[in-house]
Write a protein that holds these residues in place. Sequence first.
Motif, short mmCIF file in Angstrom:
data_model
loop_
_atom_site.label_atom_id
_atom_site.label_comp_id
_atom_site.label_asym_id
_atom_site.label_seq_id
_atom_site.Cartn_x
_atom_site.Cartn_y
_atom_site.Cartn_z
N SER A 4 33.70 44.76 34.19
CA SER A 4 34.78 45.67 33.77
C SER A 4 34.71 47.03 34.50
CB SER A 4 34.76 45.89 32.25
OG SER A 4 33.55 46.48 31.85
N HIS A 5 33.54 47.34 35.10
CA HIS A 5 33.45 48.56 35.90
C HIS A 5 34.29 48.43 37.17
CE1 HIS A 5 31.79 52.02 38.00
NE2 HIS A 5 31.54 51.24 39.03
N TYR A 6 34.36 47.21 37.71
CA TYR A 6 35.08 46.97 38.97
C TYR A 6 36.51 46.48 38.76
CZ TYR A 6 30.43 47.28 41.04
OH TYR A 6 29.18 47.72 41.44
N VAL A 7 36.72 45.70 37.70
CA VAL A 7 38.05 45.10 37.47
C VAL A 7 38.74 45.87 36.35
CG1 VAL A 7 39.30 42.98 36.89
CG2 VAL A 7 37.19 42.85 38.23
N LYS A 8 39.72 46.68 36.75
CA LYS A 8 40.40 47.55 35.78
C LYS A 8 41.63 46.84 35.19
CE LYS A 8 37.52 50.91 36.48
NZ LYS A 8 36.36 50.93 35.58
N PRO A 9 41.93 47.12 33.91
CA PRO A 9 43.10 46.48 33.31
C PRO A 9 44.36 46.73 34.14
CG PRO A 9 41.84 47.67 31.65
CD PRO A 9 41.22 48.00 32.97
N ASP A 10 45.19 45.69 34.24
CA ASP A 10 46.48 45.75 34.96
C ASP A 10 46.37 45.88 36.47
OD1 ASP A 10 47.80 45.44 32.56
OD2 ASP A 10 47.86 47.59 32.17
N SER A 11 45.15 45.81 37.02
CA SER A 11 45.04 45.76 38.49
C SER A 11 45.49 44.36 38.92
CB SER A 11 43.60 46.01 38.92
OG SER A 11 42.75 45.01 38.38
N LEU A 12 45.74 44.18 40.20
CA LEU A 12 46.16 42.85 40.69
C LEU A 12 45.06 41.82 40.46
CD1 LEU A 12 47.82 43.91 44.09
CD2 LEU A 12 49.00 43.18 42.01
N ILE A 13 43.80 42.23 40.67
CA ILE A 13 42.67 41.32 40.45
C ILE A 13 42.62 40.90 38.98
CG2 ILE A 13 40.13 41.11 40.46
CD1 ILE A 13 40.08 43.14 42.77
N ASP A 14 42.85 41.86 38.09
CA ASP A 14 42.80 41.59 36.65
C ASP A 14 43.89 40.61 36.25
OD1 ASP A 14 41.83 42.06 33.97
OD2 ASP A 14 43.71 43.12 33.62
N LYS A 15 45.11 40.82 36.75
CA LYS A 15 46.23 39.93 36.40
C LYS A 15 45.97 38.51 36.90
CE LYS A 15 49.85 43.40 35.99
NZ LYS A 15 50.62 44.36 36.77
N GLU A 16 45.43 38.40 38.11
CA GLU A 16 45.12 37.08 38.68
C GLU A 16 44.01 36.39 37.87
OE1 GLU A 16 45.26 33.90 41.51
OE2 GLU A 16 46.67 35.55 41.19
N ALA A 17 42.98 37.18 37.49
CA ALA A 17 41.86 36.62 36.71
C ALA A 17 42.36 36.13 35.35
CB ALA A 17 40.77 37.67 36.52
N GLN B 211 43.31 39.78 47.41
CA GLN B 211 42.14 39.83 48.29
C GLN B 211 41.97 41.22 48.92
OE1 GLN B 211 42.80 36.19 50.65
NE2 GLN B 211 40.91 35.45 49.77
N ASN B 212 43.09 41.83 49.28
CA ASN B 212 43.04 43.19 49.85
C ASN B 212 42.46 44.17 48.84
OD1 ASN B 212 43.94 42.62 52.38
ND2 ASN B 212 46.09 42.98 51.91
N GLU B 213 42.93 44.04 47.58
CA GLU B 213 42.43 44.95 46.53
C GLU B 213 40.91 44.77 46.37
OE1 GLU B 213 44.96 45.98 42.83
OE2 GLU B 213 43.35 44.74 42.04
N ALA B 214 40.44 43.52 46.44
CA ALA B 214 39.00 43.26 46.30
C ALA B 214 38.22 43.84 47.48
CB ALA B 214 38.75 41.75 46.20
N ARG B 215 38.79 43.71 48.70
CA ARG B 215 38.11 44.23 49.90
C ARG B 215 37.97 45.75 49.85
NH1 ARG B 215 42.05 40.92 52.79
NH2 ARG B 215 41.20 38.82 52.86
N ASN B 216 38.90 46.41 49.15
CA ASN B 216 38.91 47.88 49.12
C ASN B 216 38.00 48.49 48.05
OD1 ASN B 216 40.63 48.16 51.30
ND2 ASN B 216 42.46 47.95 50.04
#
Length: 513
Positions: free
Chosen positions: A170-183, A109-114
Amino acid sequence: NRKLEGRIIKVVKRYKDHYAGVFQKSQKYGFVIPDGDNMVYDFFIPQEYFNKAKDGDKVVVEILEWREKSKNPVAKIVEVLGKPGDNDVEMKSILVNNSFPLHFPEKVQNEARNIPKTISQKEIAPRRDFRDVVTFTIDPADAKDFDDALSIEFREDGTYQVGVHIADVSHYVKPDSLIDKEAFDRGTSIYLVDRTIPMLPEELSNSLCSLEPNKDRLCFSVVFDMDGQANVLHTWFGKTVIHSDKRYNYEEVQAIIEGKNDTFAKEIKKFDELAKILRKERYNNGAIDFGSTEVKFELDENGKPIEVKVFVAQDSNKLIEEFMLLANKKVAEHIKSFKRTPADKLKPFVYRVHDKPNESKLQQFSEFISKMGYKLNLKNKKTISNSLNNLFEEIEGKGEQNMIETIAVRTMSKAIYSTKNIGHYGLAFSDYTHFTSPIRRYPDLMVHRLLELYMKNKNAKVDKELLEEKCMHCSEMERRATDAERESIKLKQMEFMSDKIGKEFTGLISGVS
């Protein structure tokens, strides 16, 4: 012809380690009786792992150990859901029992807020600009995330430029980011009767990536030049910026198709006209029309069902469906253009595939319906799909409709994600993928990344085996999400009938085993 036999010698990894169930408390220990029948043992809970749960609470447990000789796994209570029978508690139990998380981790959630909330000029500059073109979204009335928008330009020569604009996740969610791993772990959004469990945090799914009206939004688009007969004369793929003029729901669009006046009536009627041509052409090519009926509930403020309706797809739903199918098909076909020579192997890619049905299952189905006076011609693919479509038309509105449609669907193979392109039997497409819903389906996000990668570099290397593993995981998560959705519908159906005990109703047979 003896079947092979084996014995299990070791459990390497448990399929799942979290379960929902009801807590039975004693002085020094307790037991949790799991929901459902896929776990046949109760969980033993030592006193230090009660986690403030009270006797009779519905809880979530995590297995700590399950020794070889002991009957009951030892577990700890990790979350207290509340009292059994409460709507929120039961919905959460369904999610837990299908291995979906109840919350996004704080770090995600922090990563998304930033993520920056504004779009810079630098980001817009290299994109094709569609902000001045008539653009709108069409979704269910209660939708929160808008993956796709349609745009149309009428040309002087009688042709049309039709844009299918998909949120550029894919512009916002980068491979291997925390958001990407959760998704990826989730694989998909889940649509229970009373709530959506999104694949992406709400900052993205309901805001930044959602194609809301009157806001600039970044998209990955497929743009068609079409003539009046819905022939595609040219296709363009690329990154765009759009500005949706209006957010429609299906009912509003249906009213416009049926003659209601509206600012964009001309555009909507043209889309409807083109969609009907595309649809007819698909059926001529052997696509099968599985008329699916969905159950929709009206709930009171406590989540209790007060009315049940059957949802039937209308022209407005079919309009969107046709253009999404076309975009998905054209993206899958486009992958062939990245071969340097005809002899080259196809680039590793994620396809949405649907195998042909098992012949003996089809034969059985054919024999079954013949007892009710219906016929299937099983000579070849074309005759099968034609006679299935005729059958669905014939049974429309009859008592046996629901039963026959259900068994027909079960006779078919299941559509899955795969790197092996065997085509899509039900749609009669030799190339098909999922590109149009990256907010709610992880495979679409993979497709966006692969398409962009190959467009930038034809020689890009992609690990096909790893991609296939990801496809298998996404197909599995899709299956679990479907199970959870069906469970939530069954729960509400039972709740709806629970205060009608003793009353008599007319019923239909909905399935035969």
